[in-house]
Structure formats: C-alpha cells, structure tokens
Design a protein around this motif. Sequence first.
Motif, mmCIF file in Angstrom:
data_model
loop_
_atom_site.group_PDB
_atom_site.id
_atom_site.type_symbol
_atom_site.label_atom_id
_atom_site.label_comp_id
_atom_site.label_asym_id
_atom_site.label_seq_id
_atom_site.Cartn_x
_atom_site.Cartn_y
_atom_site.Cartn_z
ATOM 1 N N TYR A 164 0.846 -1.200 0.000
ATOM 2 C CA TYR A 164 0.000 0.000 0.000
ATOM 3 C C TYR A 164 0.882 1.252 0.000
ATOM 4 O O TYR A 164 0.740 2.126 -0.835
ATOM 5 C CB TYR A 164 -0.933 -0.024 1.217
ATOM 6 N N CYS A 272 -8.123 -2.175 -6.466
ATOM 7 C CA CYS A 272 -6.701 -2.361 -6.784
ATOM 8 C C CYS A 272 -6.494 -2.370 -8.299
ATOM 9 O O CYS A 272 -7.167 -3.093 -9.026
ATOM 10 C CB CYS A 272 -6.203 -3.675 -6.189
ATOM 11 N N PHE A 287 -3.823 0.945 -4.506
ATOM 12 C CA PHE A 287 -5.037 0.637 -3.757
ATOM 13 C C PHE A 287 -5.802 1.931 -3.497
ATOM 14 O O PHE A 287 -5.318 2.802 -2.774
ATOM 15 C CB PHE A 287 -4.681 -0.015 -2.412
ATOM 16 N N ILE A 289 -8.382 3.177 -1.400
ATOM 17 C CA ILE A 289 -9.105 2.702 -0.208
ATOM 18 C C ILE A 289 -10.259 3.646 0.166
ATOM 19 O O ILE A 289 -10.859 3.528 1.212
ATOM 20 C CB ILE A 289 -8.169 2.522 1.009
ATOM 21 N N VAL A 303 -7.638 -5.088 1.469
ATOM 22 C CA VAL A 303 -6.198 -5.010 1.688
ATOM 23 C C VAL A 303 -5.946 -4.803 3.180
ATOM 24 O O VAL A 303 -6.611 -3.986 3.827
ATOM 25 C CB VAL A 303 -5.552 -3.901 0.807
ATOM 26 N N LEU A 305 -3.733 -3.448 6.031
ATOM 27 C CA LEU A 305 -2.715 -2.399 6.136
ATOM 28 C C LEU A 305 -1.764 -2.614 7.304
ATOM 29 O O LEU A 305 -0.774 -1.896 7.451
ATOM 30 C CB LEU A 305 -3.400 -1.027 6.263
#
Length: 328
Positions: A164, A272, A287, A289, A303, A305
């Motif tokens: 990320y 993604c 990514f 988010i 994902v 983190l």
Amino acid sequence: MEKRKIIIDVDTGHDDAIAIMMAMLCKDEFDILGIATVNGNVCLDYTTENTLRVVEFMGGGVPVYRGCEYPLVACMYGKRPTLPKKDKPGEKTHGWLLDELPKATIAPESQDAVTWYVDTLMAAEDESITLVPVGPLTNLAHVFQIEPRTVKKIKEVICMGGGYKYGNTNPLSEYNIWVDPEAAEIVMRAGIKKFTWVPLDACYASYMTKDDVQRIRDIGNRVADAAADIISFIWSHPKFIGKDVNSIVFDALCISYMLDSSVLKTIVPAHCTVDNGGGIADGQTMFDIFNGRIGGEAPNCYVALDSDREKFLDIVCEVMSKAKEAGV
Ligand code: RIB
Ligand code: CA
C-alpha cells in the motif's frame, strides 16, 4: 469444523517454505488439494525442487504441480530487462536452494499446474476452494484466461503481494507483483468474489527478531528446528551480514490469517489496479481505499494495512509445536 479446501501457489523461497510447513501441520483445518509452483524467488526448477523438499520433509502426501516458467510478458520481449537472474542447473548461488532441508527424492505430478487448476476447479462446487497464491500470479492468470468459469468455484483468494505504502523491489513495487504485473492485473479483473491482499505493509509489521526465532527453536522438534534455520537464513546472507535486519516471513502470514483472522489488522475494502506500463511504477499495486471516491471504481478486493506481530509469532509457535503429535 469443516476443513477448508486450499490450493497454495508458491515460488519457494524461504518464507514460502514456512507457509507450506504450517499448512501441512494444520491437518484438522486444511485439506490441501495441491501445491502449484511458479517462477519467482528462483527459477521454476528450483522453486519446484524447494517445494518438493518441504513437502517430503513434512511427510509427503500433498501433490506438487509444476507451473509457469516465465511471466506472461516480461522475459519474452525484454520489457523488463532487470528480471530476476536465473541460476543455471548445476550452478549454485547462496540461498537459492533450500539447503536447510535434504534434497527431494519425490517428483512433481506429471500434469502441469495450469491444467490441473482448471480440471480441479471445474470439478469443484461453486465457491468451495480457497486459493493462497504467495508468488507471482502467472499460473492463475493463465487459468482465468483459459477457463473463466473457474472463477465462480473460488470461495476466496488470500494473496501475499503488493504494497500500500511502499515496495521492496523498487520504491513502489512488491516482488511477486513486479515479476508479473500483467498476470496480477488479469487476476484482479477476473471477478473473484473475495480477494484479500496481504501486502508488504502487513508483512513488515510482523517482523521476526533473532529472539523470536529462538522461541521457535526452543519448541524442540525437527520441524521447528528446520523452520528456525530457514527463517534465520537472512542473517547469514552475504547481502545482510553485519546489518541490523529482521526476518520477514511474508507468506506464512497468509496461513496464519486463515487460522486466526485477527492477525491481520486494518483490513479495508479497496479498488486495486496494477501498473504494467513498464515505467518507474511498473508492478505497483495502487489501492484506492476511499471506496471509489478517488478513482471512481468500486472495491474489487480487501487489503490489510497492518498486522499483529505478537499474535503472528504465537500462531507460528503454536502450529510448529503440533509436529510431534502430527507424527512429522
Ligand atoms: O515480496 C515478498 C514475496 O516475494 C514473498 O512471497 C517472497 O517469497 C517472494 O515471493
Ligand atoms: Ca513467495
């Protein structure tokens, strides 16, 4: 509890070895349908040999299928001239074969991994199989192109790859994805119902120190001893001698997550996209988010983190301590 049917896709690899060992020790939790190998950490001959070494050391009984020898594009057209160097058979570069384990006397299955995936998935019920790819995604990209109907057979994918905030091969790209970004993008576009990335951010948060490895060794069985040796390889690697580095056991975090999902922290939905433009960001996993607020696209994955380092070590130790009772 029903056993989870899993397929592990590996480029073994020291951390892949720990993932395989853990999965093979969890006989009540996992039904390992097979292990597919792929080019990655080392060339396919070596990832396959390394995988066979681990499987044999763990008592055998899990079929190993040879997968793809080259990424979809890179090696063929020289788009990425800095691809990993391949050892020629007979040559040996430090750390490229798993010398911590005896040479394999077992052989891979005669069927290739991609054909086997297609056959196995097509014969399965819908949403019944969990895939755990922890190497480049080349095999899966072929599978989804050859037979897109395989996608609906997948319950979920738990994948070590991507980053990320940062990369480990260049500042932006993680190794597994950098080796074959086209494959990763094909897999992301395949329409998999639940895809969870275990990226560098989560893996580096669960680093292991020499004391942690000693805790594994103190378990006192042959599997824990071998695992401790394998995890320690980094401290005798010429590149790292004298440097203050920790050992990162990336791929084992995926197996740990299947045993206790709370080991991964801050799991967020994301969209993604994988850069495969051949430029400075080649292989970067981007990514979004913010649920479409930036790129405008709906999430296609989760994902993680962050991760819980103490819990990860506890899980690894708990699993390794099963070896005696499992008769391994
Ligand atoms: O970037 C780490 C990943 O690359 C791990 O899966 C390691 O085994 C290599 O495949
Ligand atoms: Ca790997």
